[in-house]
Structure formats: structure tokens, C-alpha cells
Design a protein around this motif. Structure first.
Motif, PDB file in Angstrom:
ATOM      1  N   PRO A 107       0.830  -1.219   0.000  1.00 27.40           N
ATOM      2  CA  PRO A 107       0.000   0.000   0.000  1.00 27.40           C
ATOM      3  C   PRO A 107       0.863   1.267   0.000  1.00 27.40           C
ATOM      4  O   PRO A 107       0.374   2.355  -0.260  1.00 27.40           O
ATOM      5  CB  PRO A 107      -0.798  -0.109   1.301  1.00 27.40           C
ATOM      6  CG  PRO A 107      -0.030  -1.055   2.160  1.00 27.40           C
ATOM      7  CD  PRO A 107       0.723  -1.979   1.253  1.00 27.40           C
ATOM      8  N   PHE A 108       2.140   1.106   0.301  1.00 25.23           N
ATOM      9  CA  PHE A 108       3.081   2.219   0.345  1.00 25.23           C
ATOM     10  C   PHE A 108       2.621   3.281   1.350  1.00 25.23           C
ATOM     11  O   PHE A 108       2.274   4.408   1.001  1.00 25.23           O
ATOM     12  CB  PHE A 108       3.273   2.843  -1.051  1.00 25.23           C
ATOM     13  CG  PHE A 108       4.489   3.736  -1.133  1.00 25.23           C
ATOM     14  CD1 PHE A 108       5.758   3.223  -0.910  1.00 25.23           C
ATOM     15  CD2 PHE A 108       4.369   5.086  -1.412  1.00 25.23           C
ATOM     16  CE1 PHE A 108       6.880   4.035  -0.972  1.00 25.23           C
ATOM     17  CE2 PHE A 108       5.485   5.915  -1.474  1.00 25.23           C
ATOM     18  CZ  PHE A 108       6.739   5.386  -1.253  1.00 25.23           C
ATOM     19  N   MET A 109       2.690   2.878   2.605  1.00 21.04           N
ATOM     20  CA  MET A 109       2.273   3.746   3.712  1.00 21.04           C
ATOM     21  C   MET A 109       3.046   5.066   3.736  1.00 21.04           C
ATOM     22  O   MET A 109       2.553   6.073   4.250  1.00 21.04           O
ATOM     23  CB  MET A 109       2.495   3.031   5.058  1.00 21.04           C
ATOM     24  CG  MET A 109       1.814   1.677   5.195  1.00 21.04           C
ATOM     25  SD  MET A 109       0.027   1.805   5.169  1.00 21.04           S
ATOM     26  CE  MET A 109      -0.254   2.489   6.805  1.00 21.04           C
ATOM     27  N   GLU A 110       4.261   5.057   3.178  1.00 18.43           N
ATOM     28  CA  GLU A 110       5.105   6.269   3.179  1.00 18.43           C
ATOM     29  C   GLU A 110       4.442   7.431   2.440  1.00 18.43           C
ATOM     30  O   GLU A 110       4.881   8.574   2.557  1.00 18.43           O
ATOM     31  CB  GLU A 110       6.460   5.970   2.522  1.00 18.43           C
ATOM     32  CG  GLU A 110       7.339   5.017   3.305  1.00 18.43           C
ATOM     33  CD  GLU A 110       7.106   3.550   2.957  1.00 18.43           C
ATOM     34  OE1 GLU A 110       5.997   3.204   2.467  1.00 18.43           O
ATOM     35  OE2 GLU A 110       8.016   2.737   3.192  1.00 18.43           O
ATOM     36  N   ILE A 111       3.392   7.164   1.710  1.00 20.36           N
ATOM     37  CA  ILE A 111       2.740   8.226   0.937  1.00 20.36           C
ATOM     38  C   ILE A 111       2.227   9.341   1.848  1.00 20.36           C
ATOM     39  O   ILE A 111       2.064  10.483   1.410  1.00 20.36           O
ATOM     40  CB  ILE A 111       1.597   7.647   0.055  1.00 20.36           C
ATOM     41  CG1 ILE A 111       1.310   8.562  -1.129  1.00 20.36           C
ATOM     42  CG2 ILE A 111       0.328   7.385   0.862  1.00 20.36           C
ATOM     43  CD1 ILE A 111       2.426   8.695  -2.129  1.00 20.36           C
TER      44      ILE A 111
ATOM     45  N   ILE B 180      -5.551   7.787  -0.749  1.00 16.57           N
ATOM     46  CA  ILE B 180      -6.795   8.515  -0.449  1.00 16.57           C
ATOM     47  C   ILE B 180      -7.014   8.576   1.067  1.00 16.57           C
ATOM     48  O   ILE B 180      -7.374   9.615   1.618  1.00 16.57           O
ATOM     49  CB  ILE B 180      -7.991   7.854  -1.179  1.00 16.57           C
ATOM     50  CG1 ILE B 180      -7.847   8.076  -2.698  1.00 16.57           C
ATOM     51  CG2 ILE B 180      -9.332   8.389  -0.664  1.00 16.57           C
ATOM     52  CD1 ILE B 180      -8.768   7.229  -3.556  1.00 16.57           C
ATOM     53  N   ARG B 181      -6.759   7.447   1.748  1.00 14.18           N
ATOM     54  CA  ARG B 181      -6.895   7.429   3.215  1.00 14.18           C
ATOM     55  C   ARG B 181      -5.909   8.410   3.864  1.00 14.18           C
ATOM     56  O   ARG B 181      -6.265   9.160   4.770  1.00 14.18           O
ATOM     57  CB  ARG B 181      -6.626   6.019   3.765  1.00 14.18           C
ATOM     58  CG  ARG B 181      -7.845   5.094   3.785  1.00 14.18           C
ATOM     59  CD  ARG B 181      -7.592   3.867   4.677  1.00 14.18           C
ATOM     60  NE  ARG B 181      -6.494   3.045   4.189  1.00 14.18           N
ATOM     61  CZ  ARG B 181      -6.622   2.106   3.242  1.00 14.18           C
ATOM     62  NH1 ARG B 181      -7.808   1.857   2.703  1.00 14.18           N
ATOM     63  NH2 ARG B 181      -5.587   1.394   2.844  1.00 14.18           N
ATOM     64  N   ALA B 182      -4.666   8.410   3.397  1.00 12.98           N
ATOM     65  CA  ALA B 182      -3.643   9.301   3.974  1.00 12.98           C
ATOM     66  C   ALA B 182      -4.065  10.757   3.791  1.00 12.98           C
ATOM     67  O   ALA B 182      -3.888  11.594   4.682  1.00 12.98           O
ATOM     68  CB  ALA B 182      -2.289   9.052   3.311  1.00 12.98           C
ATOM     69  N   ARG B 183      -4.625  11.048   2.659  1.00 10.73           N
ATOM     70  CA  ARG B 183      -5.090  12.411   2.362  1.00 10.73           C
ATOM     71  C   ARG B 183      -6.258  12.783   3.294  1.00 10.73           C
ATOM     72  O   ARG B 183      -6.317  13.895   3.807  1.00 10.73           O
ATOM     73  CB  ARG B 183      -5.486  12.460   0.886  1.00 10.73           C
ATOM     74  CG  ARG B 183      -6.469  13.487   0.526  1.00 10.73           C
ATOM     75  CD  ARG B 183      -5.817  14.668  -0.190  1.00 10.73           C
ATOM     76  NE  ARG B 183      -6.828  15.691  -0.347  1.00 10.73           N
ATOM     77  CZ  ARG B 183      -6.674  16.969  -0.070  1.00 10.73           C
ATOM     78  NH1 ARG B 183      -5.519  17.422   0.341  1.00 10.73           N
ATOM     79  NH2 ARG B 183      -7.648  17.815  -0.228  1.00 10.73           N
ATOM     80  N   THR B 184      -7.157  11.855   3.523  1.00 11.02           N
ATOM     81  CA  THR B 184      -8.292  12.101   4.425  1.00 11.02           C
ATOM     82  C   THR B 184      -7.808  12.383   5.841  1.00 11.02           C
ATOM     83  O   THR B 184      -8.346  13.259   6.523  1.00 11.02           O
ATOM     84  CB  THR B 184      -9.242  10.872   4.445  1.00 11.02           C
ATOM     85  OG1 THR B 184      -9.475  10.474   3.097  1.00 11.02           O
ATOM     86  CG2 THR B 184     -10.551  11.194   5.108  1.00 11.02           C
TER      87      THR B 184
END
Ligand SMILES: Nc1ncnc2c1ncn2[C@@H]1O[C@H](COP(=O)(O)OP(=O)(O)OP(=O)(O)O)[C@@H](O)[C@H]1O
Ligand SMILES: [Mg+2]
Length: 264
Positions: free
Chosen positions: A174-178, A257-261
Motif C-alpha cells: 500500500p506504500f504507507m510512506e505516501i 486517499i486514506r492518507a489524504r483524508t
């Protein structure tokens, strides 16, 4: 095919870059930023520059033009700085270079730089796709030139290749680093960008991009346990990785999208 130029003059080291890249003049009288094969990150960083950089270009991002730069060991003979002399000596042969953008500045929100949402969203998608950890507020690697954005420095992308057996586990990462991406605050159209990006990429195109890497680069990778050995095997590994990661794109798109939210 990428063009090949011959370096004729070492102009200036770019000391803000950890790998000590430099502005170099070439036989076509152009100025380039050379990423040296003899630098600490080695040949793998150059392979990542080519593969990730050209994927970015296909997506419509303004990656400065890439060329191969032939370095003659004699180029550094008269350099007073020993570190530079050694780097040039260790970089004889083909290196990767980018078109030099004179007068460009680093993207800096504190200086009121901003990014259009479609472009920010596309860059977020791209960096998640190629696993690029180097687009953070500490180190944006994003130049502003004539008010437009130019992504540079993709040497840290595709980092699985430093430990080849980890390749399989990164395909569906998922590349959490985003969450640390410098443009995430502007990226409010990730879904639309994802659609556009997926429409532009396909397995044949990804294979064409991987084919840009010369055999000599693959042959220069130090042998390691579990790693592909021949250039053909190595190429197939990158193509397989990129093709399957594209097919699994929803996983990293949802994470972005989750990281942005979470930012809001
Ligand atoms: N095409 C270019 N035009 C103008 N300046 C550039 C260009 N490419 C790089 N630079 C400048 O040189 C610096 C170092 O380049 P780059 O980030 O590619 O090197 P690096 O050694 O991989 O850096 P890092 O320390 O981020 O790993 C950049 O931060 C930027 O200031
Ligand atoms: Mg950099």
C-alpha cells in the motif's frame, strides 16, 4: 532510445545532493546534471532514475529530459577536490544525466509554492506506484521552473532492487510512506488521477521503458543471493513487478486517499 552525450567539462558540484551530482557541459554544448554511477548509491540508483523517470514522463509529468553521459576518466584529472576526482574516476563510462534547468528553485510551501490539484494527484499516484520515498517536505526533489513543476531525483524509487527477494512482497504494497508526500495537501483528485494514469500505462509500454536500461548497467550490479543474474532475467523481473503493481494499483490508491483524508 535515450540520447548519449560526451561530458566535456566538469562545471560545478551540487553539494545539496547526497550523491554529489554535478553540472557538466557536454559535446552538444548543453548543460546536464549528471548522476554518477560511482556514487555511494551505485548503479541501482541510475537504473531507478531511468525506469521511474520515464514512467513519470509517460504519465505526463515534466521530468527533465534524460540522457546517457559518457565520462572519460581524464575529465577529473585536474579537479583540486579529491572526492570529486575519485568520483569521476569511479564513474568512467555511461552515466545518467538530466537536462539542467537554470534558475529553478526547490518547491517550498513556506515560500508559498502551490500545486494544481490534478498534477499533485498524479504525482502522488506516480510516487506510490514506483515506491518513491524521496518527495517529502524535508527533501522535495521537485523543482519549480518558470512557475511549473519538474520532478527530479528518482534514484530511491523501486527500492526493492537493493534486496531482490523483497520484490514479491512489494508488488501489492500500500506504500504507507505516501503520508509524508509533499504534495498530498494539494492532491484532492487522486481517484481521477488514478484513472488517467492507468489509461496511460500498459505492460508493453512498461517493457519498452525497462528496455531503455543498457545491459551494461545490469551487468554492473554486484552479485547478491537471491538476485536475478542475467540482464534478461533482471529486466523480466522489473517488467513483472511493474505490470503486477499496475494491476494491483487499487491497493496503493486507496492508501493514498486514506492518507489524504487523515490530513484534513
Ligand atoms: N535538472 C536539474 N536542474 C537544476 N537543478 C537540479 C537538477 N537536478 C538536480 N538539481 C539540483 O541538484 C540537487 C541534487 O540533485 P538530486 O536530488 O538529483 O541528487 P541526489 O544526490 O540524488 O540527492 P538526494 O540527496 O536527495 O538523494 C537537487 O536538490 C537540485 O537542487
Ligand atoms: Mg535529491
Amino acid at each position: 532510445m535515450l540520447r548519449t552525450v560526451r561530458a566535456t567539462r566538469y562545471v560545478l558540484p551540487l553539494r545539496e545532493g547526497g550523491s554529489l551530482p554535478a553540472i557538466v557541459e557536454a559535446d552538444d554544448l548543453g548543460l546536464y546534471v549528471v548522476k554518477f554511477r560511482g556514487a555511494g548509491q551505485g548503479i541501482l540508483a541510475l537504473i531507478a532514475e531511468i525506469i521511474a523517470g520515464e514512467i513519470g514522463r509517460v504519465l505526463g509529468l515534466r521530468v527533465p529530459d534524460l540522457v546517457f553521459a559518457e565520462i572519460d576518466p581524464a575529465l577529473g584529472r585536474n579537479e583540486p577536490d579529491a572526492e570529486i576526482r575519485h568520483l569521476l574516476k569511479a564513474s568512467a563510462g555511461l552515466n545518467v544525466a538530466l537536462d539542467y534547468l537554470p534558475g529553478s528553485t526547490m518547491f517550498d510551501p513556506a515560500a508559498r509554492d502551490a500545486a494544481p490539484s490534478p498534477e499533485a494527484s498524479l504525482l502522488v499516484w506516480f510516487d506510490a506506484f514506483v515506491l518513491n520515498v524521496d518527495r517529502t517536505p524535508r527533501n522535495a526533489n521537485l523543482l519549480v521552473w518558470h512557475r511549473k513543476l519538474y520532478p527530479i531525483d528518482h534514484g530511491a524509487a523501486l527500492f526493492f532492487h537493493h534486496y531482490w527477494p523483497s520484490r514479491e512482497s512489494k508488488i501489492e504494497s500500500p506504500f504507507m510512506e505516501i503520508e509524508h508526500h509533499i504534495l498530498l495537501p494539494w492532491a484532492n483528485e487522486i481517484e481521477e488521477a488514478a484513472k488517467a494514469a492507468r489509461a496511460r500505462l500498459n505492460p508493453a509500454l512498461l517493457a519498452d521503458i525497462v528496455a531503455l536500461v543498457p545491459d551494461a548497467f545490469f551487468e554492473a550490479i554486484p552479485a547478491a543471493p537471491g538476485a536475478a543474474t542475467s540482464p534478461a532475467e533482471r529486466r523480466a523481473g522489473y517488467i513483472d513487478f511493474l505490470t503486477r503493481r499496475l494491476a494491483a494499483a487499487e491497493i496503493f490508491e486507496q492508501e493514498a486517499i486514506r492518507a489524504r483524508t487523515r490530513l484534513l
